[in-house]
Design a protein around this motif. Structure first.
Motif, PDB file in Angstrom:
ATOM      1  N   ARG A  20       0.829  -1.209   0.000  1.00  0.00           N
ATOM      2  CA  ARG A  20       0.000   0.000   0.000  1.00  0.00           C
ATOM      3  C   ARG A  20       0.863   1.258   0.000  1.00  0.00           C
ATOM      4  O   ARG A  20       0.598   2.215  -0.729  1.00  0.00           O
ATOM      5  N   ARG A  21       1.902   1.255   0.842  1.00  0.00           N
ATOM      6  CA  ARG A  21       2.776   2.425   0.926  1.00  0.00           C
ATOM      7  C   ARG A  21       3.450   2.715  -0.411  1.00  0.00           C
ATOM      8  O   ARG A  21       3.484   3.847  -0.874  1.00  0.00           O
ATOM      9  N   SER A  23       2.642   1.604  -3.442  1.00  0.00           N
ATOM     10  CA  SER A  23       1.674   1.873  -4.511  1.00  0.00           C
ATOM     11  C   SER A  23       1.283   3.348  -4.525  1.00  0.00           C
ATOM     12  O   SER A  23       1.090   3.936  -5.590  1.00  0.00           O
ATOM     13  N   ARG A  24       1.193   3.946  -3.348  1.00  0.00           N
ATOM     14  CA  ARG A  24       0.864   5.379  -3.256  1.00  0.00           C
ATOM     15  C   ARG A  24       1.939   6.254  -3.893  1.00  0.00           C
ATOM     16  O   ARG A  24       1.704   7.427  -4.173  1.00  0.00           O
ATOM     17  N   HIS A  25       3.115   5.696  -4.083  1.00  0.00           N
ATOM     18  CA  HIS A  25       4.242   6.456  -4.629  1.00  0.00           C
ATOM     19  C   HIS A  25       4.624   5.994  -6.025  1.00  0.00           C
ATOM     20  O   HIS A  25       5.767   6.162  -6.454  1.00  0.00           O
ATOM     21  N   THR A 107       8.363   5.133   5.335  1.00  0.00           N
ATOM     22  CA  THR A 107       8.231   5.193   3.886  1.00  0.00           C
ATOM     23  C   THR A 107       9.306   6.059   3.248  1.00  0.00           C
ATOM     24  O   THR A 107       9.852   5.694   2.207  1.00  0.00           O
ATOM     25  N   ASP A 130       4.860  11.429   6.572  1.00  0.00           N
ATOM     26  CA  ASP A 130       4.741   9.983   6.519  1.00  0.00           C
ATOM     27  C   ASP A 130       3.908   9.477   7.690  1.00  0.00           C
ATOM     28  O   ASP A 130       3.757  10.148   8.698  1.00  0.00           O
ATOM     29  N   GLU A 185      -4.216   0.794   8.400  1.00  0.00           N
ATOM     30  CA  GLU A 185      -4.141   1.600   7.183  1.00  0.00           C
ATOM     31  C   GLU A 185      -5.228   1.171   6.227  1.00  0.00           C
ATOM     32  O   GLU A 185      -5.616   0.019   6.167  1.00  0.00           O
ATOM     33  N   SER A 187      -6.201   1.272   2.026  1.00  0.00           N
ATOM     34  CA  SER A 187      -5.497   1.476   0.757  1.00  0.00           C
ATOM     35  C   SER A 187      -6.134   2.547  -0.075  1.00  0.00           C
ATOM     36  O   SER A 187      -7.093   3.128   0.209  1.00  0.00           O
TER      37      SER A 187
END
Length: 187
Positions: A20-21, A23-25, A107, A130, A185, A187
Motif C-alpha cells: 500500500r505504501r 503503490s501510493r508512490h 516510507t 509519513d 491503514e 489502501s
C-alpha cells in the motif's frame, strides 16, 4: 518511468502495508511470501525494484540475493531485516544488495533506498509527511509469533532460540500489543 516492485516478505500483514505504501508512490507491486515464489515472480514480473526480507520462514533472504541478481542484473534490491548487524549488512552488500535497512522503517527511508533519491522532485515525493514507523513492540510480538510458529507452539524451544527465559516469553505472549497504524491503514 514504470516502477515495478517485488515485495518478498513472509509476514502477510507487513507485505500488505509495504504494498500500500509503495503503490501510493507510483510503484506497481506484487508480493511473494517464500523463496520459490520470489524467484518465479522475479522471472515473470521482471521488477525494477525488490524489497527482500532477510528472514523468510525457514529460508534466509541472503540466499536469494545472488540468484535474483543473476536473473535481474539491473534491479535495485533492498534487504529489510529485523535482525540488523554489521556482519549481515556487509554480507548483503557483498552478495549484491544495493541497500540494507533495519525494521521498523518509514516510507521516506524506503523510498530513498529504492530510488537513491534520483527522482526526489519527480513522481515520488519523499518529503511528504509519513505515517508513523512500525511499532517496535508490535514488531517484537510478530517476531516472537513467527519463531513460536516455527517451533509448532513449543514455548521452551522458542525461548531458547530467542535467548530469553521461558517465563519472560510467557509474559510477553500475554501482553499482545494493540494494533498499530500498519494494521489500520486503508489502501
Amino acid at each position: 518511468m514504470d516502477y515495478k516492485l517485488l515485495i518478498i516478505e513472509d509476514d502477510l500483514a507487513l507485505a500488505g502495508v509495504l504494498e500500500r505504501r509503495m503503490s501510493r508512490h507510483g510503484f506497481s507491486c506484487i508480493q511473494a511470501h517464500d523463496a520459490s515464489k520470489a524467484l518465479l515472480d522475479a522471472r515473470q514480473f521482471k521488477p525494477t525494484h525488490i524489497l527482500l526480507d532477510m528472514k523468510l520462514a525457514q529460508d534466509n533472504g541472503l540466499n536469494l540475493i545472488s540468484p535474483l541478481r543473476r536473473s535481474l542484473p539491473d534491479v535495485v534490491m533492498v534487504l529489510l531485516t529485523g535482525y540488523a548487524s554489521i556482519a549481515t549488512a556487509v554480507e548483503a552488500i557483498r552478495l549484491g544488495a544495493d541497500n540494507y535497512l533495519a525494521k521498523p522503517v518509514d516510507t521516506a527511508t524506503l523510498l530513498s533506498a529504492l530510488t537513491d533519491t534520483q527522482i526526489k522532485g519527480g513522481a515520488v515525493d519523499i518529503n511528504e509527511p509519513d505515517e508513523l514507523p512500525l511499532n517496535p513492540k508490535r514488531l517484537e510480538w510478530e517476531h516472537i509469533q513467527q519463531v513460536l510458529n516455527m517451533n509448532k507452539g513449543n514455548v521452551s524451544e522458542t525461548a531458547r532460540q530467542l535467548g530469553m527465559h521461558r517465563r519472560t516469553l510467557q509474559r510477553k505472549l500475554l501482553k499482545k500489543p494493540i494494533l498499530d497504524n500498519r494494521h489500520s491503514e486503508t489502501s
